[in-house]
Design a protein around this motif. Structure first.
Motif, PDB file in Angstrom:
ATOM      1  N   ARG A   1       5.499  -8.246  -6.908  1.00  0.00           N
ATOM      2  CA  ARG A   1       4.972  -6.848  -7.075  1.00  0.00           C
ATOM      3  C   ARG A   1       5.932  -5.798  -7.105  1.00  0.00           C
ATOM      4  O   ARG A   1       7.334  -5.630  -6.234  1.00  0.00           O
ATOM      5  CB  ARG A   1       4.521  -6.414  -5.489  1.00  0.00           C
TER       6      ARG A   1
ATOM      7  N   ILE B   1       7.775  -1.876  -6.594  1.00  0.00           N
ATOM      8  CA  ILE B   1       7.866  -1.173  -5.170  1.00  0.00           C
ATOM      9  C   ILE B   1       7.187  -0.070  -4.866  1.00  0.00           C
ATOM     10  O   ILE B   1       7.557   0.411  -6.443  1.00  0.00           O
ATOM     11  CB  ILE B   1       9.356  -0.906  -5.105  1.00  0.00           C
TER      12      ILE B   1
ATOM     13  N   GLN C   1      11.212  -4.252  -8.117  1.00  0.00           N
ATOM     14  CA  GLN C   1      10.516  -5.510  -7.948  1.00  0.00           C
ATOM     15  C   GLN C   1       9.934  -5.563  -6.808  1.00  0.00           C
ATOM     16  O   GLN C   1      12.051  -5.868  -6.066  1.00  0.00           O
ATOM     17  CB  GLN C   1       9.612  -6.597  -8.874  1.00  0.00           C
ATOM     18  N   ASN C   2       9.193  -6.475  -5.912  1.00  0.00           N
ATOM     19  CA  ASN C   2       9.485  -7.077  -4.709  1.00  0.00           C
ATOM     20  C   ASN C   2       9.076  -8.332  -4.740  1.00  0.00           C
ATOM     21  O   ASN C   2       8.275  -8.535  -5.794  1.00  0.00           O
ATOM     22  CB  ASN C   2       9.112  -6.768  -3.853  1.00  0.00           C
TER      23      ASN C   2
END
Lengths: 440, 440
Positions: free
Chosen positions: B127, B129, B395-396
């Protein structure tokens, strides 16, 4: 069934709350570190930095109540640990380690190379962080699972030195299961050190404990504060900021109240400051979960701890599942359980969470122990910008570039223009000298 | 040729130094933040948190000498910037952005899924950020290249909101090249804010500036301290700790002294605290480089800055290239230039560095601007445990698990054993309830 009396959990209706009340509902307990704690930790760090092993001995005697001549676990103690750990536990650890390894290995980032212009090759190469320090707590209970969650990816990364610290018990020994887990993962050296003093030892290095480049693992408030201080001071990197553990469950009308209650309780038993949230669009389900919690709570050995955590729990009626995901993304939970009829269809709605558990038969406990994912995860909303531990947490990604004469002819002009726009003459000179030479 | 007089650089012989002298040679200038700076930054952060835009206006008037009614760059100012930037510069930025994009895109981490046991699927989903804040300095010179280095990977990650702050000039406008670079990368909102107040605005959010989850970018001591304080307080994540820029060159007898000197100078011109090291096994080469530095220095517009940095530079004779790599790994430089006859053969010897430049025709300036790699890199030895900015920085990585009834039957026993060993009853209960139900 619920006993007659006040339920241990509290119910809310999202639609009935104003923005202030909603913010309060989603607020974590303030992680304010007392000035006294900060100063105590700073003093302890300075002491270990200055006096090394001697300081460690004094501090361990004071806090762990044991006089240790040496901290490192030797062959004899490892052998005793192996003898003491039941075969079933050892086998469970081996199975868990194998699945953790399989999942983490499959996600390893790969090196690559790309020609970005004729004669210009850019690459990413990967190097293990040389010396890593793992902290495995043993406060209310020793956590061999944490040794696996940190040790397995460290081994996959290929770290040269994997130091593991875990607190000594009163008799001067370390928890046998933690020692067996440490050896299963191939930790190179294990020390009986706990609390902030373990972090200090690994950050600064002492006569007996090697200085580590990056420190990993959960711990109490002192451990966390020590990690923050050494990271802030540039002494060692750390995996992530840590706070109390937390779960958010999104459940629909078809969810199994017994399961949901069990999941909320397994979060609550971690500690009195554990965060427990349930969001559901079904009032009846919330009522059943509330009753189930009280029914199950009575039977737990750690009921007191769980009851304290539950006093701050929140069971929230939401107008829709869509709204539940908006709230979850705002909260960014460490653990997110989707007790939904079609959980996969909702996965795209998850924007920020540490680890997600899909459906009725995936309790958080699977991820805590042995599904294969990591259980060292961002808490306190850090999941908005941090990820859980992976092999990449133990690696450095180094970029490499290589230009031939043709390469600098191709892109040197671009670099020159930018260097001059930024007023950096020497940068321009380093490029133009080579371009000139090429023409010569 | 060198002028008659003292050379601006200093030479050392590694073999002639004892361990204390070697440690001193490799020590960075202590990054001790004055108590006064810490307190000033803390007060500024608290002010922006409390008074929002009003505080930003006051602080900007005080430090940037300009009264701004609003901070956000609007369509008119963007249009004016596009008109003001020469076509050649715009084209260079577009070319650089395209190569940065190509290299960063090729290295993007991919999602994956794996069945770790029958009926147990573990996954990594990715996902962006949600809201990221980019800081682009404009102290001694505006740095449009930094806008590219941060904005391109943010766009590739798919961040919903990309906020960019850059200091206003005396006339209240922002640097046109920075604005064009920001638009090239698709930054969603650009604000004229500099220094610690820009960090405060993006960390806490104000009436006009959105609160961001993670902050990126280099800056002066105040910016760095502000980033550290908001990260420490859990207000926003940051990309990495930042210190003065640095280069380490390893050169053999066949290296081109003119090139090596130019590379050392392009590091030195960044700032008076820039770190410049040369390691070579060839005395004659070191002598030629020393002479060349003085020859080139005279012609630089930023000669004063470079001269101050060079006063702390170190040209070091080492007994062998192998030893040079051992020293480099201990130092862990931000930039590492291998001015060697067979640089690729030595690449495996690099354990820790931010970015590596292979061979005579790959000056650091290429990586600073347009080879495709990122120039936001770990300094001050942080390369031992931190990596440069990449798409992953924006990103996560969320782990996901899904067990069927068969899945929990397969691994539930393992989880039960571990939960009981750790004394966590409710964890065991959450598993056994489901296993029992499955049998029913």
């Amino acid at each position: 069934m619920p006993c007659n009396g006040t339920p241990s959990t509290r119910r809310y209706d999202w639609d009935a709350l104003d923005e202030t009340a909603r913010a309060a509902l989603l607020a974590r307990p303030a992680q304010v570190v007392a000035q006294r704690t900060r100063e105590a930790v700073a003093a302890l760090l300075a002491d270990v930095q200055a006096r090394g092993d001697e300081a460690l001995r004094d501090i361990t005697a004071r806090f762990d109540g044991v006089d240790l001549a040496g901290f490192e676990v030797g062959a004899d103690e490892f052998a005793a640990a192996h003898a003491a750990v039941p075969a079933a536990l050892r086998e469970a650890m081996e199975q868990a380690a194998a699945r953790i390894e399989a999942f983490h290995r499959a996600g390893m980032v790969q090196p690559y190379a790309l020609e970005t212009a004729p004669g210009v090759v850019c690459e990413r190469v990967i190097r293990p962080i040389s010396r890593v320090g793992l902290y495995v707590p043993a406060g209310s209970a020793p956590l061999p699972s944490t040794a696996l969650m940190l040790g397995v990816p460290a081994r996959l990364a290929g770290c040269r030195e994997v130091v593991l610290c875990t607190p000594p018990r009163r008799d001067g020994s370390a928890d046998p299961a933690v020692l067996v887990a440490a050896q299963l993962t191939g930790a190179t050296r294990v020390f009986k050190l706990g609390g902030a003093q373990a972090i200090a030892a690994m950050a600064y290095g002492t006569g007996s404990v090697p200085k580590c480049d990056k420190l990993f693992g959960p711990g109490n408030g002192y451990v966390t504060e020590a990690k923050q201080q050494v990271a802030q001071g540039g002494v060692a990197a750390i995996d992530m900021p840590a706070g109390p553990s937390e779960v958010l469950v999104i459940a629909d009308a078809g969810a199994d109240a017994e399961f949901v209650a069990a999941d909320l309780l397994s979060q609550a038993e971690h500690g009195p400051d554990s965060q427990v949230l349930l969001l559901s669009d079904d009032d009846a389900l919330i009522g059943r979960v509330q009753a189930e919690i009280d029914a199950q709570l009575a039977k737990l050995s750690r009921a007191d701890i769980a009851r304290r955590a539950l006093s701050a729990s929140r069971l929230v009626r939401v107008p829709s599942l869509r709204e539940a995901f908006a709230i979850s993304n705002r909260y960014a939970p460490e653990h997110l359980i989707l007790a939904l009829r079609d959980p996969r269809a909702w996965l795209d709605s998850v924007e920020a969470a540490g680890s997600v558990f899909l459906g009725d038969y995936t309790p958080e406990a699977l991820g805590d122990y042995c599904s294969g994912t990591n259980h060292v995860l961002p808490t306190s909303g850090a999941a908005r910008a941090y990820s859980g531990v992976s092999v990449a947490s133990f690696q450095n990604f180094v970029s490499v570039q290589s230009a031939s004469r043709a390469g600098i002819a191709a892109i040197g002009g671009c670099a020159l223009t930018l260097a001059r726009a930024e007023g950096l003459d020497a940068h321009a000179n380093a490029v133009s000298l080579r371009m000139g030479r090429e023409a010569a």
